[in-house]
Write a protein that holds these residues in place. Sequence first.
Motif, short mmCIF file in Angstrom:
data_model
loop_
_atom_site.label_atom_id
_atom_site.label_comp_id
_atom_site.label_asym_id
_atom_site.label_seq_id
_atom_site.Cartn_x
_atom_site.Cartn_y
_atom_site.Cartn_z
N TYR A 35 12.51 9.98 17.15
CA TYR A 35 11.24 9.55 16.56
C TYR A 35 11.41 9.32 15.05
O TYR A 35 10.96 8.32 14.51
N VAL A 36 12.08 10.26 14.38
CA VAL A 36 12.29 10.14 12.93
C VAL A 36 13.16 8.92 12.63
O VAL A 36 12.85 8.13 11.73
N LEU A 37 14.25 8.73 13.40
CA LEU A 37 15.10 7.55 13.21
C LEU A 37 14.32 6.26 13.51
O LEU A 37 14.50 5.25 12.83
N ARG A 42 11.60 1.34 11.68
CA ARG A 42 10.39 0.55 11.47
C ARG A 42 10.27 0.13 10.01
O ARG A 42 9.93 -1.01 9.69
N GLN A 43 10.62 1.05 9.08
CA GLN A 43 10.58 0.72 7.66
C GLN A 43 11.60 -0.36 7.31
O GLN A 43 11.32 -1.27 6.54
N LEU A 66 9.29 0.41 20.63
CA LEU A 66 9.20 1.77 21.19
C LEU A 66 9.23 1.74 22.71
O LEU A 66 9.85 2.58 23.34
N ALA A 67 8.58 0.78 23.29
CA ALA A 67 8.39 0.75 24.74
C ALA A 67 9.67 0.42 25.49
O ALA A 67 9.78 0.70 26.67
N GLY A 77 18.79 7.08 22.74
CA GLY A 77 18.32 6.32 21.58
C GLY A 77 16.93 5.78 21.75
O GLY A 77 16.59 4.78 21.14
N GLY A 78 16.10 6.39 22.57
CA GLY A 78 14.74 5.91 22.78
C GLY A 78 14.02 5.71 21.47
O GLY A 78 14.12 6.52 20.57
#
Length: 194
Positions: A35-37, A42-43, A66-67, A77-78
């Motif tokens: 999630y953090v990665l 996203r940034q 994400l999906a 690597g989700g």
Amino acid sequence: RWRPAAERHKLAERMAALAAGTSADNQWSMSLSSYVLGERLRQVVDAANDRLAHMSGGRYLLRHDLAKTAGSRARSGGGLGLRVFDGWTGIERDPATLSGGESFITSLALALGLADVVTAEAGGAEIGTLFVDEGFGTLDEDTLDGVLDILDGLRDGGRAVGIVSHVAELRSRVPAQLKVTKTRTGSTLTTTAG
């Protein structure tokens, strides 16, 4: 007497499952580290898209996906997927479907986006030098102009930009050049200042 300890253990176990992405309460089935990665990606994508839009003539934008791996526990690597939105067709597609030139400008935009995010994280300390090695031969004339506009903007902003290429059209756009000529006895260097 054991009940308070059992309740604390139950809470810790629930939090561990949530952080590992194995809890039913974790809607993306994504580990905390993924999630953090994913948020960092996203940034980078946001920073990359301004340049990618310019280099592709407004055709392509990247989307953080994400999906793509949601519900799949087999892939660690989700949340780290990318899709490419094609503004000409209105369709999102896999980046693997991009041509060589399209892949080059997308990779360059991502690299520049990553540099922007790292610069912001480092309190504004810029990455002062960028080398781009090859890839220019895969670009059509308009796309080449868009890429060089972006690189010129970086140079005008104070960064040193080095281009490694054999593409003849670059000679008229790159003011300072270092030409390497290969011979049987070794290579020679010639400099040109424009």
